[in-house]
Design an enzyme around this catalytic site. Sequence first.
Site, PDB file in Angstrom:
ATOM      1  CB  CYS A  63      86.560 -38.468  54.312  1.00 12.17           C
ATOM      2  SG  CYS A  63      87.776 -39.328  53.311  1.00 12.17           S
ATOM      3  CD  GLU A  65      88.402 -35.173  56.879  1.00 13.76           C
ATOM      4  OE1 GLU A  65      87.741 -36.223  56.734  1.00 13.76           O
ATOM      5  OE2 GLU A  65      89.639 -35.156  56.917  1.00 13.76           O
ATOM      6  CB  CYS A 101      92.133 -37.528  51.550  1.00 17.96           C
ATOM      7  SG  CYS A 101      90.388 -37.297  51.114  1.00 17.96           S
TER       8      CYS A 101
HETATM    9  N1  THU Z   1      89.504 -40.802  56.149  1.00 20.68           N
HETATM   10  C1  THU Z   1      88.770 -39.771  56.639  1.00 20.68           C
HETATM   11  O1  THU Z   1      87.626 -39.936  57.061  1.00 20.68           O
HETATM   12  N2  THU Z   1      89.351 -38.561  56.676  1.00 20.68           N
HETATM   13  C2  THU Z   1      90.630 -38.298  56.344  1.00 20.68           C
HETATM   14  O2  THU Z   1      91.079 -37.169  56.485  1.00 20.68           O
HETATM   15  C3  THU Z   1      91.484 -39.364  55.823  1.00 20.68           C
HETATM   16  C4  THU Z   1      90.843 -40.674  55.632  1.00 20.68           C
HETATM   17  C5  THU Z   1      88.901 -42.144  56.152  1.00 20.68           C
HETATM   18  C6  THU Z   1      88.584 -42.769  54.832  1.00 20.68           C
HETATM   19  C7  THU Z   1      88.604 -44.231  55.188  1.00 20.68           C
HETATM   20  O3  THU Z   1      87.350 -44.590  55.746  1.00 20.68           O
HETATM   21  C8  THU Z   1      89.650 -44.343  56.274  1.00 20.68           C
HETATM   22  O4  THU Z   1      89.794 -43.038  56.798  1.00 20.68           O
HETATM   23  C9  THU Z   1      90.979 -44.881  55.800  1.00 20.68           C
HETATM   24  O5  THU Z   1      91.430 -44.203  54.696  1.00 20.68           O
END
Ligand code: THU
Length: 144
Positions: A63, A65, A101
């Site tokens: 992710c 973050e 998440c």
């Molecule tokens: N994702 C993030 O980068 N940050 C979040 O806060 C939620 C989800 C990404 C993970 C994945 O690459 C995509 O978003 C879909 O879940």
Amino acid sequence: MNDTEKSRPCFTDKMLLELARDLRKVAHAPYSNFSVGAACRAESGTAYFGCNVENSSYPVGTCAERVAVGAAIAHGEKKITTIAIAGGNRDEGPAGNLVPCGMCLQFLSEFMEKDGVVFIADGSDGFKEYTLGELLPHAFRLEE
Ligand code: THU
């Protein structure tokens, strides 16, 4: 800006939000088509950046973050005071109802106090503001 920040090269909250929106453009999200940008500010006042980086082996992806906060730590930062996040379907504006998440919240809790600020950009130049403590009231800790 939070009290513990030393005011050197200063990225304002507005700049963090704009950067998070821009960082969506470099996200590697061919599998979900959900692009996320994150810009965090550390105690030094410097900002660090991330985007989601997916992988054909899906769980390997990470992710935005964690990429941003990992970059801060790799530059010698110890504390993150603020993080701005923008995420949504690739061809749309940021979804204002996004929250990090659970894995990212736990990751953030290692480096951010409960009063650390989490901004979520929305699709119309606005944002929501939370504290980390609101989003994760009970983080896992090995010891208190
Ligand atoms: N994702 C993030 O980068 N940050 C979040 O806060 C939620 C989800 C990404 C993970 C994945 O690459 C995509 O978003 C879909 O879940």
